[in-house]
Design a protein around this motif. Structure first.
Motif, PDB file in Angstrom:
ATOM      1  N   ALA C 235      37.338  50.691  42.962  1.00 26.09           N
ATOM      2  CA  ALA C 235      37.810  50.235  44.126  1.00 26.09           C
ATOM      3  C   ALA C 235      39.351  49.415  43.876  1.00 26.09           C
ATOM      4  CB  ALA C 235      37.052  49.122  44.865  1.00 26.09           C
ATOM      5  N   LYS C 236      39.479  48.755  42.853  1.00 27.29           N
ATOM      6  CA  LYS C 236      40.863  48.135  42.440  1.00 27.29           C
ATOM      7  C   LYS C 236      41.631  49.283  42.048  1.00 27.29           C
ATOM      8  CE  LYS C 236      40.926  44.467  39.734  1.00 27.29           C
ATOM      9  NZ  LYS C 236      40.597  43.625  38.697  1.00 27.29           N
ATOM     10  N   GLU C 237      41.259  50.458  41.612  1.00 28.00           N
ATOM     11  CA  GLU C 237      42.199  51.241  41.127  1.00 28.00           C
ATOM     12  C   GLU C 237      42.775  52.076  42.675  1.00 28.00           C
ATOM     13  OE1 GLU C 237      40.511  54.454  38.735  1.00 28.00           O
ATOM     14  OE2 GLU C 237      42.347  55.763  38.821  1.00 28.00           O
ATOM     15  N   ALA C 238      41.839  52.437  43.214  1.00 30.04           N
ATOM     16  CA  ALA C 238      42.241  52.956  44.684  1.00 30.04           C
ATOM     17  C   ALA C 238      43.163  52.059  45.390  1.00 30.04           C
ATOM     18  CB  ALA C 238      40.990  53.294  45.354  1.00 30.04           C
ATOM     19  N   MET C 239      42.805  50.800  45.583  1.00 30.64           N
ATOM     20  CA  MET C 239      43.493  49.807  46.194  1.00 30.64           C
ATOM     21  C   MET C 239      45.146  49.736  45.436  1.00 30.64           C
ATOM     22  SD  MET C 239      40.986  46.763  47.249  1.00 30.64           S
ATOM     23  CE  MET C 239      42.280  45.625  48.044  1.00 30.64           C
ATOM     24  N   ASP C 240      44.968  49.581  44.157  1.00 32.91           N
ATOM     25  CA  ASP C 240      46.552  49.313  43.463  1.00 32.91           C
ATOM     26  C   ASP C 240      47.208  50.697  43.784  1.00 32.91           C
ATOM     27  OD1 ASP C 240      45.678  47.279  42.342  1.00 32.91           O
ATOM     28  OD2 ASP C 240      44.974  47.796  40.432  1.00 32.91           O
ATOM     29  N   LYS C 241      46.689  51.757  43.848  1.00 35.27           N
ATOM     30  CA  LYS C 241      47.460  52.954  43.976  1.00 35.27           C
ATOM     31  C   LYS C 241      47.745  53.262  45.655  1.00 35.27           C
ATOM     32  CE  LYS C 241      46.102  55.566  40.199  1.00 35.27           C
ATOM     33  NZ  LYS C 241      45.094  56.660  39.617  1.00 35.27           N
ATOM     34  N   GLY C 242      47.133  52.338  46.314  1.00 38.04           N
ATOM     35  CA  GLY C 242      47.586  52.217  47.788  1.00 38.04           C
ATOM     36  C   GLY C 242      46.939  53.325  48.456  1.00 38.04           C
ATOM     37  N   LEU C 243      45.706  53.824  47.866  1.00 35.93           N
ATOM     38  CA  LEU C 243      44.988  54.974  48.623  1.00 35.93           C
ATOM     39  C   LEU C 243      44.188  54.295  49.652  1.00 35.93           C
ATOM     40  CD1 LEU C 243      43.592  57.011  45.552  1.00 35.93           C
ATOM     41  CD2 LEU C 243      45.878  57.598  47.163  1.00 35.93           C
ATOM     42  N   VAL C 244      43.777  52.993  49.673  1.00 34.36           N
ATOM     43  CA  VAL C 244      42.988  52.434  50.477  1.00 34.36           C
ATOM     44  C   VAL C 244      43.465  51.137  51.035  1.00 34.36           C
ATOM     45  CG1 VAL C 244      40.773  53.889  50.405  1.00 34.36           C
ATOM     46  CG2 VAL C 244      41.203  52.052  48.784  1.00 34.36           C
ATOM     47  N   LYS C 245      43.166  50.596  52.072  1.00 34.21           N
ATOM     48  CA  LYS C 245      43.431  49.190  52.307  1.00 34.21           C
ATOM     49  C   LYS C 245      42.389  48.258  51.670  1.00 34.21           C
ATOM     50  CE  LYS C 245      44.244  46.908  56.720  1.00 34.21           C
ATOM     51  NZ  LYS C 245      44.361  47.198  58.110  1.00 34.21           N
ATOM     52  N   TRP C 246      41.087  48.453  51.692  1.00 36.83           N
ATOM     53  CA  TRP C 246      40.101  47.440  50.933  1.00 36.83           C
ATOM     54  C   TRP C 246      39.209  48.668  50.221  1.00 36.83           C
ATOM     55  CZ3 TRP C 246      40.588  42.812  50.747  1.00 36.83           C
ATOM     56  CH2 TRP C 246      41.312  42.146  51.506  1.00 36.83           C
ATOM     57  N   GLY C 247      38.462  48.055  49.215  1.00 37.05           N
ATOM     58  CA  GLY C 247      37.673  48.776  48.183  1.00 37.05           C
ATOM     59  C   GLY C 247      36.222  48.836  48.867  1.00 37.05           C
ATOM     60  N   PHE C 248      35.736  47.760  49.430  1.00 35.11           N
ATOM     61  CA  PHE C 248      34.490  47.448  50.138  1.00 35.11           C
ATOM     62  C   PHE C 248      34.474  46.870  51.280  1.00 35.11           C
ATOM     63  CE2 PHE C 248      33.723  47.684  45.384  1.00 35.11           C
ATOM     64  CZ  PHE C 248      32.623  48.501  45.301  1.00 35.11           C
ATOM     65  N   TYR C 249      33.539  47.098  52.029  1.00 37.28           N
ATOM     66  CA  TYR C 249      33.367  46.607  53.478  1.00 37.28           C
ATOM     67  C   TYR C 249      31.695  46.449  53.385  1.00 37.28           C
ATOM     68  CZ  TYR C 249      37.511  46.922  56.516  1.00 37.28           C
ATOM     69  OH  TYR C 249      38.610  46.661  57.178  1.00 37.28           O
ATOM     70  N   HIS C 250      31.336  45.212  53.792  1.00 32.81           N
ATOM     71  CA  HIS C 250      29.682  45.208  54.165  1.00 32.81           C
ATOM     72  C   HIS C 250      29.679  44.844  55.671  1.00 32.81           C
ATOM     73  CE1 HIS C 250      29.887  40.842  54.191  1.00 32.81           C
ATOM     74  NE2 HIS C 250      30.298  40.876  52.606  1.00 32.81           N
ATOM     75  N   ARG C 251      28.434  44.508  56.200  1.00 33.01           N
ATOM     76  CA  ARG C 251      28.207  44.169  57.545  1.00 33.01           C
ATOM     77  C   ARG C 251      28.817  42.987  57.846  1.00 33.01           C
ATOM     78  NH1 ARG C 251      23.217  45.978  59.714  1.00 33.01           N
ATOM     79  NH2 ARG C 251      23.207  44.086  60.983  1.00 33.01           N
ATOM     80  N   ASN C 320      38.392  56.229  59.179  1.00 30.94           N
ATOM     81  CA  ASN C 320      39.605  56.892  59.129  1.00 30.94           C
ATOM     82  C   ASN C 320      40.216  56.730  57.577  1.00 30.94           C
ATOM     83  OD1 ASN C 320      40.799  57.727  61.819  1.00 30.94           O
ATOM     84  ND2 ASN C 320      39.702  55.821  62.166  1.00 30.94           N
ATOM     85  N   GLY C 321      39.368  56.257  56.805  1.00 29.94           N
ATOM     86  CA  GLY C 321      39.590  56.443  55.330  1.00 29.94           C
ATOM     87  C   GLY C 321      40.472  55.279  54.731  1.00 29.94           C
ATOM     88  N   ARG C 322      40.556  53.977  55.521  1.00 27.80           N
ATOM     89  CA  ARG C 322      40.930  52.766  54.864  1.00 27.80           C
ATOM     90  C   ARG C 322      40.126  52.137  53.974  1.00 27.80           C
ATOM     91  NH1 ARG C 322      43.420  53.426  60.320  1.00 27.80           N
ATOM     92  NH2 ARG C 322      41.854  52.241  61.453  1.00 27.80           N
ATOM     93  N   VAL C 323      39.011  52.605  54.128  1.00 29.88           N
ATOM     94  CA  VAL C 323      38.006  51.944  53.128  1.00 29.88           C
ATOM     95  C   VAL C 323      37.144  52.696  52.190  1.00 29.88           C
ATOM     96  CG1 VAL C 323      36.169  50.334  52.959  1.00 29.88           C
ATOM     97  CG2 VAL C 323      37.769  49.945  54.868  1.00 29.88           C
TER      98      VAL C 323
END
Lengths: 330, 287, 495
Positions: C235-251, C320-323
């Protein structure tokens, strides 16, 4: 003779005949609920024994107890401290907006602006938030604060506020959410002050103002030196009256933070730190089903309200309280 | 002279900062409501885009979210109207009678009663909803379909009564005693005097009070939300309240159109009678 | 002034006319609720069920419609859930149609009409109100078993269950546990579910994962090879690369996933087997809070204001792929197909989901622990105010029988409550259910205790504070223990 006596009796009871619908409705909508609330706040009424209670008012499944008050005052409800803080912030801040900000706003509209059409137009616009159905008003704010589609963040950015200072969600991030709560209620309440002040300003005798002009005072000076001091009583009235209104008003907070229905609103209101006292009572009753405890919480509001109104009668005297829109002699 | 220029400048700055600039959100929101309701996609400014009437589809077909179908708008609007008219009717009836008595008749306890009416402001029944619920249920004004709406109307009317009575009393106060005395001399009783001589004179007041209370009933939210359980008796405020949860982020157009639909009567009433309302507001005591 | 007055009067008259006309037009065009029964699902197997049900419906309608003679029994049913869970009320209606057909065949002059109401959120307040007014529905579908039982809102079903035991033999045994309280059975399981961890395949691809690696992820999580620690790094990697806004969401509020799951994984217990009292295991609770603290405050892969975020936003952001990762529920798979969350595509076709979204168990938080998930069965009750309790019971028995269970399970992406449902053609064609079925072996349950809602409130408060950084995990735990001790008293065991 009998006729005369009859008519005399009639004269005596006529006022009460005319008043009876009003008294009846008042008893039904205000007095009985208060009495019942007092009773309920000394019981442990909850989801558990509610059915039994509805079937039989005096069922022994409902216990008479002081627990609700112990819970309130002896720290049994740790969240209550937060609620108290939020309520103080809410009432205090909205009051500043409604009493002081709207004072200057009213002077602007009713005195500085001499063009009657512009003045009326502004007054109507200021009345809009009050006149709109609360749910639609809530919808408009939902849009306005939306970080992606709304206008608020864009407006703030355009006046040079850096992105880093803007919240990702106005609805959820305290203290922004609390600021939002104050704004939403402030816009509704501002017109109350405006109405009172405008009437008061209009009732200032024009010869006082003219005398000042002759002495060479500018409008700005007149406003500062003459009008504001004369609005002391109306201001005090607005503050006192609005304190009572605000203590009991949670409608707009519920409309905005609870939108969508269901029990999620409670969590959201808590997370956003906008849980005011009256709303807390509401959620304790209708989301947690602790009817007894919720009544006790409400009862505190009734107590504070009655104490304040008693105080107001003492301070103002009844007549003054009733004529807030006139400038009263000191 | 320089001082004078400074003062004039200061004056206009104060006007702008306090009375005009803070109105920007209100005006923007209102414009948005109109523009979005006819726009085919989310508008990011206040200029409508892709003009369409599709947002207004709720007028001819029920709104659906997922597999859930919300009730048709017309019965819901009818309920709102019913509630508003009932509130207005009760308030007008009760306040004209009460206001007359307080203004025109002398009796023991009159001043105490007036103080009492004002003091009611200390505990509006909106904070006593549990007790009200039990009360309504106990007197059979709960749960039997439209009867519940009647119960809500009674409470709502009760909430409006102090202010309405006060306004009406003001109108009665303004009628010269001579008019009434003349009627008395003609041998008319209190009741007839009230009906045929006094009442016509306070029609503007009645108009104002009925508009006030109609709008109050039309906009009522918390009590309907709390007390109405059956979709058949929803009012517009409740329907829209739920739909905000369904369609926020998804269909702003639909929400805007419904919001506008709901607000139209308010705008009409306010637009046609704002002068009267402003006048009453000035004298009235209402949060 | 006069013009204004006329204006008002005209406006009012127009308004009233419009409303009255519209009201009757609306009445005329609303063709009775019964006809809205539609089973939308393609596939050969589906048609069997679809046809039988629709046939039943249409036949019954013609039978019941005009005849003034037969006695009509109204059964009212209330339920709530996400927008795809309407089957919770619709299935009762379908059951009534089946029963009606039987009654008609036997020549019995009775028809059953189902009045249904479906709420989007908790409707306990509406229910108590209805009870007070003596107008409670006959059947309700909700959770909250202990509260309903203790308050006397629902009746015990043991007698009926004995009487109709043959119709109930295929109910999963484990589910009976979820409806047994104080030694009696109070409800029938309506559905159950699992709570997977969803992940975005497209994001993993962009991170350079091969197709095989992506497809193998659920299995590797199941084996314990991949833990939450690994995924946090991803998740950190994806966020660092700007692929997603957030790594995880929970309820955004309390729920089984991931809070209870994590607590269980760390070895926590919520209910004492012997006494039935609630349990708080300090060690497990602390670890669980520390993990969330790390995710929200240290690694910052989870928004600090997750609690209270709106559902719309959550779904919209994930779809929409932001998480990258979403601790969701199996029913979301269906919700994304039926509610327009995607900004361009609207309602998503299932193919899009297969292409871009995967699901796995909630991974072990640390190496050496187990992956898990959680089920929290939804229940049908017969209320204490039902005048036809046996009929109501029969209806919910039929409504949960395999053919109808299959409709609900597939359409709403829940799991079936009957063993034989898996053989239903409509169910068998669902790829999603085939692929998610193994998760049942890893499932856990929430406790059944009247104090559980207080426990949850204290817990969510601790989570909120920890994630926001307002309290350290240790402080939050202390506060939680103190609150719970005050509120639950001897009903709580702290270990």
């Amino acid at each position: 003779m009998i006729r005369k006596r009859l008519s005399k009796v009639y004269e005596r009871i006529a006022p009460w005949l005319f008043l009876s619908p009003m008294l009846g409705l008042t008893i039904f909508a205000w007095i009985l609920p208060v009495i019942l609330t007092v009773y309920l706040s000394f019981t442990d009424l909850s989801l558990k024994n509610f059915l039994a209670f509805i079937r039989d008012f005096f069922t022994d499944q409902v216990r008479f107890t002081l627990e609700n008050f112990q819970r309130m005052f002896a720290g049994g409800d740790p969240y209550l401290a937060t609620v108290l803080q939020v309520t103080a912030l809410y009432v205090g801040s909205v009051l500043v907006f409604n009493a002081f900000f709207s004072l200057i706003m009213s002077i602007s509209i009713a005195y500085f602006i001499r063009n009657e059409a512009i003045s009326t137009a502004l007054r109507i616009l200021w009345l809009l938030p009050r006149i709109m159905p609360p749910v639609v008003y809530a919808l408009l704010w939902h849009w306005f604060i939306d970080p992606d589609y709304g206008l608020l963040n864009k407006l703030l950015a355009s006046v040079g506020i850096p992105q880093s200072l803007l919240p990702s969600s106005w609805l959820l991030d305290p203290p922004y959410s609390q600021l939002l709560m104050i704004m939403i209620n402030g816009y509704v309440g501002a017109s109350f002050g405006m109405i009172i002040y405008t009437a008061a300003i209009k009732s200032i005798p024009s010869d006082i103002l003219n005398a000042a002009y002759v002495d060479g005072a500018s409008e700005f000076q007149v406003a500062r030196r003459i009008i504001i001091p004369m609005l002391k009583w109306p201001m005090l009235f607005v503050v006192s009256w609005q304190t009572l209104s605000l203590l009991a008003s949670y409608e707009y907070i519920l409309a905005v933070w609870g939108a969508g229905g269901g029990s999620e609103g409670v969590g959201i209101a808590r997370a956003a730190n906008v849980m005011v006292w009256s709303l807390y009572s509401y959620t304790k009753a209708f989301n947690d089903y602790q009817y007894g405890y919720a009544s006790a919480i409400s009862l505190m509001l009734v107590f504070i309200g009655v104490a304040l109104i008693y105080l107001y009668f003492k301070i103002f005297g009844f007549r003054r309280l009733m004529e807030p829109s006139k400038v009263l002699e000191r | 002279m320089r001082r004078r220029t400074f003062d004039i400048a200061a004056k206009y700055i104060v006007v702008l900062v306090t009375a005009v600039i803070p109105l920007i959100p209100v005006v923007a929101m209102f414009l948005w409501l109109f523009m979005q309701s006819v726009s085919g996609r989310v508008i990011l400014s206040l200029i409508p885009a892709e003009l369409t009437l599709d947002n207004w589809r709720f007028l001819w077909s029920p709104v659906q979210a997922g597999l859930k179908e919300y009730p048709n708008i017309w019965p819901v609007a009818f309920n709102s109207l019913l509630l508003a008219l009932t509130v207005a009717g009760i308030v007008v009836f009760v306040s004209t009678m009460g206001g007359y008595s307080l203004s025109r008749m002398d009796f023991r306890g009159r001043s105490a009663l007036m103080q009492f009416i004002i003091a009611l402001h200390a505990f509006p029944s909106i904070i006593l909803l549990i007790a009200l619920f039990i009360l309504l249920n106990a007197v059979g004004l709960y749960g039997k379909g439209y009867v519940t709406l009647l119960g809500i109307a009674l409470i709502k009317a009760g909430l409006e009564i102090p202010m309405a009575t006060w306004i009406i009393k003001g109108f009665f106060d303004a009628i010269p005693w001579d008019v009434e005395r003349a009627a008395f001399v003609d041998g008319a009783g209190r009741w007839r005097t009230w009906r045929s001589v006094i009442l016509p004179q306070i029609l503007p007041g009645i108009g104002a009070v009925s508009i006030f209370s109609f709008l109050a009933g039309w906009s009522e939210f918390v009590m309907v939300y709390t007390f109405i359980k059956d979709e058949a008796y929803y009012t517009l405020s409740i329907l829209i309240y739920y739909l905000i949860g369904e369609f926020k982020y998804i269909d702003w157009g639909l929400l805007a159109a419904m919001g506008l639909f709901y607000t139209i009567p308010t705008i009409i009433f306010f637009g046609t009678s704002q002068r009267l309302l402003l006048k009453i507001y000035v004298g009235g005591v209402k949060r | 002034m006069a013009a204004q007055k006329t204006g008002i009067i005209v406006a009012v008259i127009l308004l009233i006319i419009g409303l009255v006309v519209g009201y009757f037009a609306g009445q005329a065009s609303a063709p009775g609720a019964v006809e809205t029964v539609t089973v939308t699902a393609p596939g050969a197997g589906a048609q069997v069920v679809t046809e039988t049900v629709t046939q039943t419906v249409t036949t019954t309608q013609t039978v019941t419609a005009p005849a003034a003679g037969p006695k009509e029994i109204v059964i009212r049913v209330w339920a709530s859930g996400s927008p795809v869970d309407v089957t919770r009320v619709d299935n009762v209606e379908r059951a009534a149609e089946i029963l009606n057909r039987m009654l008609a065949a036997a020549g019995v002059g009775v028809t059953i009409r189902v009045e249904k109401q479906f709420f989007r959120g908790d409707y306990m307040d509406k229910l108590t109100a209805a009870f007070a007014a003596g107008e409670a529905p006959d059947i309700i579908a909700m959770k909250n078993l202990p509260e309903l039982v203790d308050g006397g809102y629902v009746i015990a079903l043991d007698g009926y269950i004995d009487k109709y035991s043959r119709l109930l033999e295929d109910v999963y045994d484990v589910l009976w546990r979820a409806v047994t309280y104080k030694g009696q059975i109070w409800a029938l399981p309506q559905d159950t579910e699992v709570r997977p961890l969803y992940f975005r395949k497209d994001v993993l691809r962009q991170l350079g994962w091969s197709e095989d690696q992506i497809e193998a992820l659920p299995e590797r999580i199941r084996n314990g090879e991949v833990t939450l620690q690994d995924l946090i790094q991803v998740a950190k990697e994806a966020m660092d690369k700007g692929l997603v806004k957030w790594g995880f969401y929970h309820r955004p509020n309390f729920g089984g996933t991931p809070f209870v799951i994590l607590y269980y994984q760390y070895g926590g217990v919520l209910q004492d087997e012997a006494t039935g009292k609630l349990v708080l295991d300090r060690q497990a609770m602390l670890k669980m809070l520390q993990l969330l603290y790390r995710m929200a405050q240290v690694d910052k892969v989870l928004p600090a204001d997750m609690i209270g975020t709106e559902w719309r936003k959550i779904h919209s952001d994930f779809v929409n792929g932001r998480v990258l990762f979403w601790f969701g529920g199996s029913w979301h798979w269906s919700e994304w197909q039926r509610v327009a969350y995607h900004e361009q595509l609207g309602k998503l076709p299932e193919d899009y989901l297969w292409e871009n979204v995967g699901f796995a168990l909630v991974p072990a938080p640390e190496p050496g622990l187990r992956p898990a998930t959680l089920s929290s069965p939804y229940l049908y009750y017969v209320t204490a105010q039902s005048e036809n309790p046996e009929l109501a019971f029969l209806l919910i028995t039929l409504a949960t029988s395999a053919p109808l269970d299959a409709i609900h399970a597939v359409d709403s992406a829940h799991l079936p409550v009957r063993r034989t449902t898996v053989d239903q053609p409509y169910f068998a064609q669902s790829e999603f259910h085939r692929k998610i079925a193994y998760m049942v072996e890893y499932t856990t349950f929430e406790p059944l205790h009247p104090g559980w809602s207080k426990y949850k409130t204290a817990w969510i408060t601790a989570i909120t504070k920890v994630e926001k950084g307002q309290a350290t995990p240790e402080e939050a735990l202390e506060e939680m223990v103190n609150t719970l001790r005050a509120e639950l008293g001897d009903q709580l065991i702290v270990r």
